[in-house]
Enzyme design. Structure first.
Site, mmCIF file in Angstrom:
data_model
loop_
_atom_site.group_PDB
_atom_site.id
_atom_site.type_symbol
_atom_site.label_atom_id
_atom_site.label_comp_id
_atom_site.label_asym_id
_atom_site.label_seq_id
_atom_site.Cartn_x
_atom_site.Cartn_y
_atom_site.Cartn_z
ATOM 1 N N LYS A 236 36.884 23.902 1.603
ATOM 2 C CA LYS A 236 36.344 23.577 0.264
ATOM 3 C C LYS A 236 37.472 23.392 -0.757
ATOM 4 C CE LYS A 236 31.792 25.720 0.899
ATOM 5 N NZ LYS A 236 31.902 26.334 2.227
ATOM 6 N N ASP B 231 32.518 33.604 10.978
ATOM 7 C CA ASP B 231 32.897 34.164 9.673
ATOM 8 C C ASP B 231 33.463 35.561 9.844
ATOM 9 O OD1 ASP B 231 32.128 31.973 8.049
ATOM 10 O OD2 ASP B 231 30.034 32.532 8.286
ATOM 11 N N HIS C 215 39.778 22.031 -3.734
ATOM 12 C CA HIS C 215 39.485 21.545 -5.087
ATOM 13 C C HIS C 215 40.740 21.732 -5.941
ATOM 14 C CE1 HIS C 215 36.431 21.626 -8.699
ATOM 15 N NE2 HIS C 215 37.362 20.703 -8.819
ATOM 16 N N ASP C 216 41.413 20.621 -6.259
ATOM 17 C CA ASP C 216 42.632 20.698 -7.076
ATOM 18 C C ASP C 216 42.936 19.274 -7.550
ATOM 19 O OD1 ASP C 216 45.222 21.486 -8.121
ATOM 20 O OD2 ASP C 216 45.179 23.158 -6.705
ATOM 21 N N ILE C 217 44.117 19.052 -8.116
ATOM 22 C CA ILE C 217 44.459 17.678 -8.515
ATOM 23 C C ILE C 217 44.658 16.848 -7.239
ATOM 24 C CG2 ILE C 217 45.471 18.321 -10.747
ATOM 25 C CD1 ILE C 217 48.248 17.979 -9.410
ATOM 26 N N THR D 102 24.892 26.240 -3.426
ATOM 27 C CA THR D 102 23.501 26.734 -3.473
ATOM 28 C C THR D 102 23.407 28.069 -4.202
ATOM 29 O OG1 THR D 102 23.874 27.574 -1.243
ATOM 30 C CG2 THR D 102 22.621 25.536 -1.429
HETATM 31 O O1 C5P Z 1 25.332 33.402 9.188
HETATM 32 P P1 C5P Z 1 24.778 32.157 8.576
HETATM 33 O O2 C5P Z 1 24.046 31.269 9.550
HETATM 34 O O3 C5P Z 1 23.998 32.420 7.320
HETATM 35 O O4 C5P Z 1 26.108 31.349 8.149
HETATM 36 C C1 C5P Z 1 26.036 30.161 7.468
HETATM 37 C C2 C5P Z 1 27.409 29.586 7.210
HETATM 38 O O5 C5P Z 1 27.250 28.473 6.371
HETATM 39 C C3 C5P Z 1 28.388 30.518 6.522
HETATM 40 O O6 C5P Z 1 29.705 30.192 6.987
HETATM 41 C C4 C5P Z 1 28.248 30.170 5.064
HETATM 42 O O7 C5P Z 1 29.423 30.358 4.323
HETATM 43 C C5 C5P Z 1 27.920 28.681 5.124
HETATM 44 N N1 C5P Z 1 27.127 28.186 3.989
HETATM 45 C C6 C5P Z 1 25.872 28.678 3.669
HETATM 46 N N2 C5P Z 1 25.157 28.179 2.631
HETATM 47 C C7 C5P Z 1 25.669 27.216 1.898
HETATM 48 C C8 C5P Z 1 26.922 26.697 2.189
HETATM 49 C C9 C5P Z 1 27.637 27.216 3.259
HETATM 50 O O8 C5P Z 1 25.392 29.569 4.333
HETATM 51 N N3 C5P Z 1 24.960 26.731 0.909
#
Ligand code: C5P
Length: 248
Positions: free
Chosen positions: A73, A13, A75-77, A135
């Site tokens: 991720k 990231d 998301h569109d038509i 989440t």
């Molecule tokens: O650094 P960490 O282990 O928290 O990174 C988790 C990865 O999973 C990040 O890329 C984050 O965007 C993604 N993610 C998340 N929780 C979610 C969905 C995706 O942490 N519910």
């Protein structure tokens, strides 16, 4: 040699291109990969696009056999999401994410396009994973958007819809693994973030689980970012997790 049984996808990231390239090289390993794959997401892709992917994740690193999760991720038509999928299949992602809330027609168009474009290019078909309820949303957020179902029920409902619409699996929180495994069957892919090796700082993740617990509950793949990328030695951190899982 491909580390087929390593379930860990390392989340890269960052928009720092040299850093991303360095991190990917280090987890791809000097001898064998210490992760099952890497994940590049929206921030990286918006900043650097396909050329950035090719730079950070070049052919020799791909040749180690590690997977590539392109977490867009979408998301569109249906037509637009299908076009987006078509545009990235040449990067040979192992997984691509789309929002299940885009509905069955959108998911079907994405799945059909992924298969058709992969066939046309002679590459492996990317697996499509659905995002259900983020989440970051709680019950009151869902109500505010006109969804009266409980978040847990809504996750199951959207995951079933994803399966019926041709998606290969979903992204889910550790707390959703057991119910989704039961609802969607053994072949449905569950990719699970929110994972922390025992002893690691949870940072901003509120509901965390250890890699072993998540796999035991039925997760196929685990997304782990900072416990690897922010370690003094990312390759060693990933190797330790893999050994703990019996994946090395
Ligand atoms: O650094 P960490 O282990 O928290 O990174 C988790 C990865 O999973 C990040 O890329 C984050 O965007 C993604 N993610 C998340 N929780 C979610 C969905 C995706 O942490 N519910």
């Amino acid at each position: 040699m491909q580390s087929r049984s390593n379930p860990v996808y390392c989340a890269i990231d960052t928009v720092d291109l040299p850093l991303a390239a360095r991190l990917i090289r280090s987890v791809a390993g000097s001898v064998i990969p210490v992760v099952g794959g890497v994940k590049l997401g929206l921030e990286f892709f918006l900043a650097h696009g396909a050329p950035g992917v090719r730079y950070a994740f070049p052919a020799p690193v791909r040749a180690t056999g590690i997977g590539f999760f392109l977490d867009l991720k979408l998301h569109d038509i249906p037509n637009t999401v299908a076009g987006g999928i078509r545009a990235v299949v040449e990067l040979e992602p192992t997984f691509i994410t789309i929002h299940t809330a885009g509905g069955p027609a959108m998911m079907k168009a994405a799945a059909e396009t992924a298969a058709a474009e992969a066939k046309r290019l002679g590459v492996a078909r990317p697996r499509l994973l659905g995002v259900t309820v983020l989440t970051s949303l709680d019950k009151s957020d869902l109500v505010a958007t006109g969804v009266s179902a409980d978040p847990d029920r809504q996750v199951l409902r959207l995951a079933s819809l994803a399966r019926e619409s041709g998606l290969d699996g979903v992204i889910c929180s550790p707390l959703e693994i057991a119910a989704l495994r039961q609802e969607c069957g053994k072949d449905f892919i569950l990719m699970v973030p929110g994972i922390r090796p025992s002893g690691a700082a949870s940072a901003d993740q509120k509901r965390v689980m250890t890699p072993k617990e998540a796999v035991t509950l039925g997760a196929n793949h685990l997304v782990i970012g900072r416990p690897i990328t922010e370690a003094a030695d990312p390759a060693l951190a990933a190797e330790t997790i893999a050994r703990d899982l019996g994946a090395l």
